[in-house]
Design an enzyme around this catalytic site. Sequence first.
Site, PDB file in Angstrom:
ATOM      1  N   GLU A 117       0.990  -1.046   0.065  1.00 42.92           N
ATOM      2  CA  GLU A 117       0.015   0.001   0.105  1.00 42.92           C
ATOM      3  C   GLU A 117       0.875   1.389   0.133  1.00 42.92           C
ATOM      4  O   GLU A 117       1.870   1.253   0.631  1.00 42.92           O
ATOM      5  CB  GLU A 117      -0.894   0.210   1.324  1.00 42.92           C
ATOM      6  CG  GLU A 117      -1.439  -1.415   1.588  1.00 42.92           C
ATOM      7  CD  GLU A 117      -2.351  -1.509   3.117  1.00 42.92           C
ATOM      8  OE1 GLU A 117      -2.330  -0.395   3.556  1.00 42.92           O
ATOM      9  OE2 GLU A 117      -2.849  -2.354   3.081  1.00 42.92           O
ATOM     10  N   LYS A 119       2.282   4.638   1.280  1.00 44.23           N
ATOM     11  CA  LYS A 119       2.161   5.210   2.843  1.00 44.23           C
ATOM     12  C   LYS A 119       1.853   6.575   2.583  1.00 44.23           C
ATOM     13  O   LYS A 119       2.772   7.497   2.112  1.00 44.23           O
ATOM     14  CB  LYS A 119       3.442   5.055   3.397  1.00 44.23           C
ATOM     15  CG  LYS A 119       3.457   5.481   4.790  1.00 44.23           C
ATOM     16  CD  LYS A 119       4.647   5.174   5.663  1.00 44.23           C
ATOM     17  CE  LYS A 119       4.821   5.351   7.032  1.00 44.23           C
ATOM     18  NZ  LYS A 119       4.639   6.947   7.318  1.00 44.23           N
ATOM     19  N   ASP A 121       1.173  10.504   3.223  1.00 46.83           N
ATOM     20  CA  ASP A 121       1.648  11.501   4.125  1.00 46.83           C
ATOM     21  C   ASP A 121       0.461  12.324   4.638  1.00 46.83           C
ATOM     22  O   ASP A 121       0.202  13.434   4.139  1.00 46.83           O
ATOM     23  CB  ASP A 121       2.828  12.032   3.343  1.00 46.83           C
ATOM     24  CG  ASP A 121       3.548  12.715   4.466  1.00 46.83           C
ATOM     25  OD1 ASP A 121       3.394  12.532   5.866  1.00 46.83           O
ATOM     26  OD2 ASP A 121       4.384  13.570   3.737  1.00 46.83           O
ATOM     27  N   TYR A 228      -7.390   2.068   5.821  1.00 43.61           N
ATOM     28  CA  TYR A 228      -6.323   0.882   5.576  1.00 43.61           C
ATOM     29  C   TYR A 228      -6.431  -0.092   6.629  1.00 43.61           C
ATOM     30  O   TYR A 228      -5.615  -0.877   6.560  1.00 43.61           O
ATOM     31  CB  TYR A 228      -4.927   1.500   5.314  1.00 43.61           C
ATOM     32  CG  TYR A 228      -4.720   2.525   6.628  1.00 43.61           C
ATOM     33  CD1 TYR A 228      -4.206   1.959   7.812  1.00 43.61           C
ATOM     34  CD2 TYR A 228      -4.041   3.829   6.212  1.00 43.61           C
ATOM     35  CE1 TYR A 228      -3.835   2.871   8.789  1.00 43.61           C
ATOM     36  CE2 TYR A 228      -3.736   4.849   7.183  1.00 43.61           C
ATOM     37  CZ  TYR A 228      -3.318   4.333   8.351  1.00 43.61           C
ATOM     38  OH  TYR A 228      -3.162   5.028   9.329  1.00 43.61           O
ATOM     39  N   LYS A 317      10.423   3.373   3.334  1.00 41.27           N
ATOM     40  CA  LYS A 317      10.261   4.741   2.866  1.00 41.27           C
ATOM     41  C   LYS A 317      11.005   5.253   1.753  1.00 41.27           C
ATOM     42  O   LYS A 317      12.023   4.656   1.439  1.00 41.27           O
ATOM     43  CB  LYS A 317      10.989   5.560   4.177  1.00 41.27           C
ATOM     44  CG  LYS A 317      10.356   5.437   5.321  1.00 41.27           C
ATOM     45  CD  LYS A 317       9.089   5.862   5.798  1.00 41.27           C
ATOM     46  CE  LYS A 317       9.065   7.458   6.121  1.00 41.27           C
ATOM     47  NZ  LYS A 317       9.438   7.804   7.419  1.00 41.27           N
ATOM     48  N   CYS A 411      26.200  42.275 -15.974  1.00 40.57           N
ATOM     49  CA  CYS A 411      25.870  40.766 -16.118  1.00 40.57           C
ATOM     50  C   CYS A 411      27.057  39.956 -16.048  1.00 40.57           C
ATOM     51  O   CYS A 411      28.126  40.157 -16.778  1.00 40.57           O
ATOM     52  CB  CYS A 411      25.297  40.644 -17.572  1.00 40.57           C
ATOM     53  SG  CYS A 411      25.055  39.104 -18.066  1.00 40.57           S
ATOM     54  N   CYS A 414      27.944  39.025 -19.951  1.00 40.28           N
ATOM     55  CA  CYS A 414      28.239  40.071 -21.180  1.00 40.28           C
ATOM     56  C   CYS A 414      28.609  41.078 -20.777  1.00 40.28           C
ATOM     57  O   CYS A 414      28.969  41.844 -21.269  1.00 40.28           O
ATOM     58  CB  CYS A 414      26.940  39.886 -22.070  1.00 40.28           C
ATOM     59  SG  CYS A 414      25.688  40.838 -21.613  1.00 40.28           S
ATOM     60  N   CYS A 429      19.771  41.379 -16.926  1.00 41.00           N
ATOM     61  CA  CYS A 429      20.575  41.892 -17.786  1.00 41.00           C
ATOM     62  C   CYS A 429      20.084  42.833 -18.732  1.00 41.00           C
ATOM     63  O   CYS A 429      19.099  42.224 -19.466  1.00 41.00           O
ATOM     64  CB  CYS A 429      21.229  40.671 -18.203  1.00 41.00           C
ATOM     65  SG  CYS A 429      22.355  40.989 -19.901  1.00 41.00           S
ATOM     66  N   CYS A 435      24.052  39.553 -25.329  1.00 41.32           N
ATOM     67  CA  CYS A 435      24.092  38.720 -24.188  1.00 41.32           C
ATOM     68  C   CYS A 435      24.021  37.085 -24.606  1.00 41.32           C
ATOM     69  O   CYS A 435      23.078  36.666 -25.178  1.00 41.32           O
ATOM     70  CB  CYS A 435      23.538  38.748 -22.975  1.00 41.32           C
ATOM     71  SG  CYS A 435      23.807  37.774 -21.691  1.00 41.32           S
TER      72      CYS A 435
HETATM   73  S1  IVH Z   1      -0.962   0.618   9.115  1.00 41.07           S
HETATM   74  C1  IVH Z   1      -0.573  -1.224  12.691  1.00 41.07           C
HETATM   75  N1  IVH Z   1      -1.096   1.604   6.545  1.00 41.07           N
HETATM   76  O1  IVH Z   1       1.894   5.597   8.807  1.00 41.07           O
HETATM   77  C2  IVH Z   1      -0.556  -0.597  11.562  1.00 41.07           C
HETATM   78  N2  IVH Z   1      -0.405   3.189   7.920  1.00 41.07           N
HETATM   79  O2  IVH Z   1       4.352   5.458  10.394  1.00 41.07           O
HETATM   80  C3  IVH Z   1      -0.563   1.259  11.728  1.00 41.07           C
HETATM   81  N3  IVH Z   1       0.358   5.349   7.237  1.00 41.07           N
HETATM   82  O3  IVH Z   1       0.351   5.937  12.042  1.00 41.07           O
HETATM   83  C4  IVH Z   1      -0.841   1.707  10.352  1.00 41.07           C
HETATM   84  N4  IVH Z   1      -0.483   5.117   5.063  1.00 41.07           N
HETATM   85  O4  IVH Z   1      -0.724   7.491   9.925  1.00 41.07           O
HETATM   86  C5  IVH Z   1      -0.938   1.959   7.936  1.00 41.07           C
HETATM   87  N5  IVH Z   1      -1.253   2.348   4.178  1.00 41.07           N
HETATM   88  C6  IVH Z   1      -1.049   2.534   5.461  1.00 41.07           C
HETATM   89  C7  IVH Z   1      -0.547   4.041   5.872  1.00 41.07           C
HETATM   90  C8  IVH Z   1      -0.340   4.101   7.153  1.00 41.07           C
HETATM   91  C9  IVH Z   1       0.256   5.795   5.946  1.00 41.07           C
HETATM   92  C10 IVH Z   1       0.416   6.082   8.312  1.00 41.07           C
HETATM   93  C11 IVH Z   1      -0.313   6.037   9.793  1.00 41.07           C
HETATM   94  C12 IVH Z   1       0.691   5.501  10.791  1.00 41.07           C
HETATM   95  C13 IVH Z   1       2.076   5.896  10.172  1.00 41.07           C
HETATM   96  C14 IVH Z   1       2.901   4.747  10.645  1.00 41.07           C
END
Ligand code: IVH
Length: 677
Positions: A117, A119, A121, A228, A317, A411, A414, A429, A435
């Site tokens: 999945e 992650k 932000d 999620y 990451k 400049c 030139c 310039c 130039c």
């Molecule tokens: S699972 C026990 N799935 O990442 C599992 N977290 O660094 C807990 N996050 O606090 C979370 N995308 O805020 C999970 N696909 C994803 C996620 C995700 C973002 C965040 C979430 C968590 C943090 C942990």
Amino acid sequence: MTGSAAALAVRAAELRAQIAQHDYRYHVLDDPEIPDAEYDRLVQELLALEREHPELVTPDSPSQRVGARPSAAFATIEHRIPMLSLDNGFSDEDLIAFDSRIREKLGGESEVVYSAEPKIDGLAVSVTWEDGRLVRAATRGDGTRGEDVTANVRTIRSVPLQLRAGAPRKLEARGEVFMPLAGFERMNRQADARGERTFVNPRNAAAGALRQLDPRISATRPLELFFYSVGELDGPDLPQRHSEMLARLRDWGLRTCPEIAVVQGVEGCLEYYRRIGARRAQLGYQIDGVVYKVDRIGDQHRLGFVSRAPRWALAHKFPADEAVTTVRDVEFQVGRTGALTPVARLVPVFVGGVTVSNATLHNMDEVARKDVRVGDAVVVRRAGDVIPEVLRVLPERRPADAQPVVLPERCPVCGSAVVREEEGAIARCTGDYACSAQRKERLRHFASRRAMDVEGLGDKLIDQLVECGLVNSPADLYTLEVAQLEGLDRMGRKSAEKLVAALQRSKDTRLGRFLFALGIRDVGESTAAALASHFGALESLQAADAPTIQEVPDVGPVVAAHVVEFFANPLNLDVLARLRASGVHWPDQPRTAPEKPPLAGLTFVITGALQSLSRAEAEEQLRELGARAAGSVSAKTSYLVAGADAGSKLAKATALGVPVIDEQALRQVLETKRPPT
Ligand code: IVH
């Protein structure tokens, strides 16, 4: 209840069910069945019904997303099942180690199936439905106790207030609240236009919106939520796999990230990581890595937890896109229009997956604002394909001999005088065609793909052509012959012939492209296209004065002045004449009639809370139609739009005799693109 009252109640229930179904198709399935306008019509009908008959309002009605009043502080909500965090991995090796640990603990399995999945932000939240109704939403907080953000989460359109049929009696789902990039940028533009503070990134903006004490403000912020995982759940026959659980959440009406996939073993994880990494810039929201989760829930239980993170999941990451390094020097680059850009020469640093040794400082105002000096330790950022930039200085690490950055008077290429525009941050310039830096940049722009599209005319070649005096202006390009090119560095006969052929092909162009290629200041692709379709012929544009040019949609006095200035310069006229003489041509272009925007001359003031769109959105749409959107009512106001709970502005408008319209009439204006009737 009278017969007709019963009929109205039935109709309201019908509308709510239809709206919920369309919300599900739109937000969860990404497959809307009906056009937005049709959806809006259903919502409007329901809102009107509820206004007339408040007794028909139910807690899960779409009108109840923004109900609550601001609160003084958030209440605390306890997480019965703690909200955990994730272990991080930063390399392929970290993933390989994670996978071996799991296989070993599961008794030597050869290949584990993972749910992979993005992650997201954003911010973790927990949302609870009881008997299908959304009753609670909380931030993660410290993992055991979070803040009660129910009122704010209710304003997120993709979160159902009522679950679909088949949902368990009690469901606590967890997910990430985030702000899509488009919404973030729009919000910042609007804040900027109002002179308000802007947010540094979508995550901060999402956090600010989620932790707003006034849910009416959260409601205007473009938040979204991907679920999620599940926390508490009270229902029969639960799925055996995480991926099936996510599918179940979708069936119940919750939105999950469409990029989630089931993958096999380390290979599958790595392939997913690379695929998502490559698509990162196109996703429309920020992610900082990917998450792998053991798919079999039974295996998750067997693996358990270490301190605050599950053993069965890993956050892999992406390389950090910010890093700290030192400014060795600041030099000035000269652009196509002579603008001098300060560029920091850095001690090379690995950031965003590449080694960066230069970063832009944009302009002298930015240098002053950030107070960057040579010798400073700075934070640089490289996100996606964008040019690396210096974000900020670390003042506590400034050496005693750090040198301020001084704009050169001449400049650096030139030697012509450098002038700083009166109101602008930009220094230029004045060398123009004299130039060589400006000449080179003009040629690069002229030959670029979206301009004349000359294949094979790369940066190095342009540098050579200018430096050996073969080419000074775009017009010289078309005089080049194979014999002249052949002698240049890394140029054989074949490549020389190819380039001449590419130049020949590029002569067949379109007026819009040609105007763009000329590189007139502030005339980008869309302005060039607008000028081309308005004037139809180069000669008409050339003959036009500034007021005439300003009749073109989106062309203001500054751009018009630049166009006039360009065609007043004899050097440019000479280049134009030579380009045409060498055979650059385009087909005739039909002219579009000059159009006055439909709401030109009208001033709207919006007050009170709107239900179906935010005030900022309404104002933006009104402006697009040519109207002015003002903040206060005066005798010059054409219409006051009064939303719910309109107060003093409504009183003032009534006193001044300013016509007042409601949200429905406003929507009609926006849809029909006509003034109110
Ligand atoms: S699972 C026990 N799935 O990442 C599992 N977290 O660094 C807990 N996050 O606090 C979370 N995308 O805020 C999970 N696909 C994803 C996620 C995700 C973002 C965040 C979430 C968590 C943090 C942990």
